[in-house]
Design a protein around this motif. Structure first.
Motif, PDB file in Angstrom:
ATOM      1  N   MET A   4      -1.547  -4.983  10.895  1.00  0.00           N
ATOM      2  CA  MET A   4      -1.499  -3.685  11.410  1.00  0.00           C
ATOM      3  C   MET A   4      -2.460  -3.388  12.602  1.00  0.00           C
ATOM      4  N   TYR A  35       0.993  -1.229   0.072  1.00  0.00           N
ATOM      5  CA  TYR A  35      -0.070   0.096   0.107  1.00  0.00           C
ATOM      6  C   TYR A  35       0.748   1.117   0.032  1.00  0.00           C
ATOM      7  N   VAL A  71      -8.638  -0.138   1.178  1.00  0.00           N
ATOM      8  CA  VAL A  71      -8.311  -0.442   2.898  1.00  0.00           C
ATOM      9  C   VAL A  71      -9.691  -0.215   3.518  1.00  0.00           C
ATOM     10  N   GLY A 102      -6.182   5.684   8.742  1.00  0.00           N
ATOM     11  CA  GLY A 102      -6.724   5.244   9.745  1.00  0.00           C
ATOM     12  C   GLY A 102      -6.714   3.604   9.512  1.00  0.00           C
ATOM     13  N   HIS A 155       6.687   7.303   4.919  1.00  0.00           N
ATOM     14  CA  HIS A 155       6.798   8.096   3.605  1.00  0.00           C
ATOM     15  C   HIS A 155       7.952   9.072   3.762  1.00  0.00           C
ATOM     16  N   SER A 215      -6.814   9.215  -1.480  1.00  0.00           N
ATOM     17  CA  SER A 215      -5.336   9.280  -1.081  1.00  0.00           C
ATOM     18  C   SER A 215      -4.800  10.719  -0.830  1.00  0.00           C
ATOM     19  N   PHE A 216      -4.107  10.525   0.233  1.00  0.00           N
ATOM     20  CA  PHE A 216      -3.580  12.084   0.744  1.00  0.00           C
ATOM     21  C   PHE A 216      -2.540  12.498  -0.399  1.00  0.00           C
ATOM     22  N   PHE A 221     -10.174   8.383   6.886  1.00  0.00           N
ATOM     23  CA  PHE A 221      -9.675   8.607   5.669  1.00  0.00           C
ATOM     24  C   PHE A 221      -8.486   7.612   5.419  1.00  0.00           C
TER      25      PHE A 221
HETATM   26  C1  LIG Z   1       1.213   1.781   8.866  1.00  0.00           C
HETATM   27  S1  LIG Z   1      -0.289   1.812   8.439  1.00  0.00           S
HETATM   28  C2  LIG Z   1      -1.262   2.637   9.998  1.00  0.00           C
HETATM   29  C3  LIG Z   1      -2.465   2.195  10.017  1.00  0.00           C
HETATM   30  C4  LIG Z   1      -3.247   2.775  11.425  1.00  0.00           C
HETATM   31  N1  LIG Z   1      -2.941   4.053  11.365  1.00  0.00           N
HETATM   32  C5  LIG Z   1      -2.536   2.016  12.296  1.00  0.00           C
HETATM   33  O1  LIG Z   1      -1.792   2.338  13.204  1.00  0.00           O
HETATM   34  O2  LIG Z   1      -2.711   0.998  12.580  1.00  0.00           O
HETATM   35  C6  LIG Z   1      -0.345   3.251   7.349  1.00  0.00           C
HETATM   36  C7  LIG Z   1      -1.755   3.483   6.739  1.00  0.00           C
HETATM   37  O3  LIG Z   1      -1.825   4.813   5.854  1.00  0.00           O
HETATM   38  C8  LIG Z   1      -2.543   4.314   4.719  1.00  0.00           C
HETATM   39  N2  LIG Z   1      -2.127   5.065   3.503  1.00  0.00           N
HETATM   40  C9  LIG Z   1      -0.898   5.033   2.931  1.00  0.00           C
HETATM   41  N3  LIG Z   1      -0.718   5.588   1.965  1.00  0.00           N
HETATM   42  C10 LIG Z   1      -2.058   6.434   1.931  1.00  0.00           C
HETATM   43  C11 LIG Z   1      -2.405   7.433   0.940  1.00  0.00           C
HETATM   44  N4  LIG Z   1      -1.622   7.730  -0.014  1.00  0.00           N
HETATM   45  N5  LIG Z   1      -3.648   7.968   1.353  1.00  0.00           N
HETATM   46  C12 LIG Z   1      -4.303   7.562   2.512  1.00  0.00           C
HETATM   47  N6  LIG Z   1      -3.939   6.577   3.234  1.00  0.00           N
HETATM   48  C13 LIG Z   1      -2.636   6.013   2.914  1.00  0.00           C
HETATM   49  C14 LIG Z   1      -2.511   2.774   4.363  1.00  0.00           C
HETATM   50  O4  LIG Z   1      -3.286   2.235   3.704  1.00  0.00           O
HETATM   51  C15 LIG Z   1      -2.599   2.313   6.099  1.00  0.00           C
HETATM   52  O5  LIG Z   1      -3.849   2.110   6.449  1.00  0.00           O
END
Ligand SMILES: C[S@@+](CC[C@H](N)C(=O)[O-])C[C@H]1O[C@@H](n2cnc3c(N)ncnc32)[C@H](O)[C@@H]1O
Ligand SMILES: CC(C)=CCC/C(C)=C/CC/C(C)=C/C=C/C(C)=C/C=C/C=C(C)/C=C/C=C(C)/C=C/C=C(C)/C=C/CC(C)(C)O
Length: 368
Positions: free
Chosen positions: A177, A159, A231, A205, A276, A254-255, A226
């Motif tokens: 996760m 992802y 996901v 989230g 990131h 997507s952010f 979001f």
């Molecule tokens: C490491 S996980 C953390 C998930 C959750 N917050 C946790 O702590 O369990 C990172 C999250 O960021 C989301 N993510 C990654 N790139 C993203 C994007 N471009 N836009 C939105 N969400 C994104 C992923 O899908 C994932 O759910």
């Protein structure tokens, strides 16, 4: 009398490194305890991989669960796990030396407090199981640190590369996760007050574990999740079973490409930034700043480097982990604070993390 040579910088290091001095200090009553402790600590580092593999074998054989029921003899465990008895004895003895098991007088092995705690730590066994991927990436540490390894871990979390992942992969990653999220949510919410927040948006989230925990502690708060479109379906079921469907808006997006939902007075980023690079984060933080009203709050929670005071879990584990993922990095509080400051946030003073191996928290706000 001959002049005494001045002590040059580094002399203490050379003295301590000298085998003659080590031999003397190991015998001298006032230093022998220190020498032994330093030696043991050093040997633990030398042997760390063996320790991890003992833990991994224990978990893969489900031995902690078996011993939850009752203590067992090596022969019984050997039969059950299809391991020659002599080898099972070595494994159990090793686990006992590491404080995970206890060897009883009658030859049976039982769980220690640490061993029993491990069974209850959400996600820990999944984490240990997936370390085969990380450890393969680290097999040649020189090549790894030079950046010459095509790491497997990068493919484990697809992802991160813009959401190119199918439903099976999404489910696999989310389970790992989500399970570990319970502790992260708990420590975050013990360090952050959401009092006065009317609508919280959890960006990235995942399956909604953080919002679910935040909702039960703050019954009047509205929630927005979001995350990437692949996901968010996992969050729908979780919110439904927690009876939260009416309180939550799920916003797929997507952010990187979309703006963040508006109308929220707090945004949380839990274990998002460390996936990131700085540029992506600078854009994301600036989007958070745009989405929030004056006085709006930003909560960032993830393992953070100790910075000036290196911290073992973040600096000797998460930093390597995120390096193997190749897209992000483990940052210190100060580094994240600088990125937040550039995006226009006022950053609050750091609070001491409850468990740095679980998470650290940064709070910031938009000046009112
Ligand atoms: C490491 S996980 C953390 C998930 C959750 N917050 C946790 O702590 O369990 C990172 C999250 O960021 C989301 N993510 C990654 N790139 C993203 C994007 N471009 N836009 C939105 N969400 C994104 C992923 O899908 C994932 O759910
Ligand atoms: C009743 C009697 C006899 C005595 C009572 C005495 C008493 C009070 C005992 C207490 C025992 C007890 C309850 C102990 C509890 C211990 C706990 C909860 C330990 C928790 C340990 C947690 C650990 C080790 C967590 C590790 C987390 C890890 C490794 C997380 C890794 C996350 C990763 C790799 C995420 C990566 C994903 C990505 C993509 C980078 O974001």
């Amino acid at each position: 009398m001959a002049a005494v040579a001045p002590l040059r910088p580094g002399w203490t290091h050379r003295l301590i490194a000298s085998p003659r001095f080590q031999g003397w200090a190991a015998r001298f009553p006032l230093t022998q305890g220190l020498v032994r402790r330093d030696g043991e600590a050093l040997f633990d580092l030398v042997a760390g991989f063996c320790h991890s593999q003992i833990l991994s074998a224990l978990v893969q054989f489900d031995i902690p669960d078996i011993l939850m029921e009752r203590p067992a003899k090596p022969a019984a465990l050997a039969l059950r796990c299809e391991v020659p008895e002599a080898r099972m004895k070595v494994l159990l003895q090793g686990a006992a030396s590491l404080g995970l098991l206890k060897r009883k007088r009658d030859g049976r092995f039982s769980l220690t407090r640490k061993g029993a705690a491990m069974v209850g730590v959400p996600g820990l066994r999944d984490m240990i199981r997936h370390h085969d991927v990380l450890y393969r990436d680290l097999a040649d540490p020189v090549a790894f640190f030079r950046g010459d390894v095509e790491t497997e871990l990068a493919g484990f979390w697809p992802y991160v590369f813009g959401g190119e992942m199918g439903p099976t992969e999404a489910a696999r990653y989310s389970r790992l996760m989500t399970e570990s999220q319970a502790m992260v949510a708990e420590d975050t919410l013990r360090r952050v007050s959401l009092r006065g927040v009317k609508r919280l948006c959890d960006v990235g989230g995942g399956a909604g574990a953080f919002l679910t925990a935040a909702a039960s502690a703050n019954p009047d708060m509205a929630l927005v999740l979001f995350d990437l479109p692949q996901v968010v379906p996992q969050a729908t079921a979780r919110f439904a079973s927690a009876g939260l469907s009416a309180r939550v808006d799920i916003v797929p997006g997507s952010f990187r490409d979309d703006s963040l939902p508006d109308g929220c007075d707090a945004i949380s980023l839990v274990r998002v930034l460390y996936d990131h690079d700085d540029e992506t984060i600078a854009d994301l933080l600036s989007k958070c700043r745009t989405a929030l009203p004056p006085g709006g709050r930003l909560i960032i929670s993830e393992p953070m480097s100790g910075g000036d005071v290196p911290e073992r879990a973040a600096d000797a584990y998460f930093s390597l982990y995120t390096m193997a993922m190749r897209t992000g990095r483990t940052r210190s509080f100060a580094e994240i604070a600088t990125l937040c400051g550039t995006a226009g946030f006022d950053v609050a003073r750091p609070v001491r993390p409850l468990r740095p191996f679980v998470t650290s928290v940064l709070q910031a706000s938009v000046s009112s």
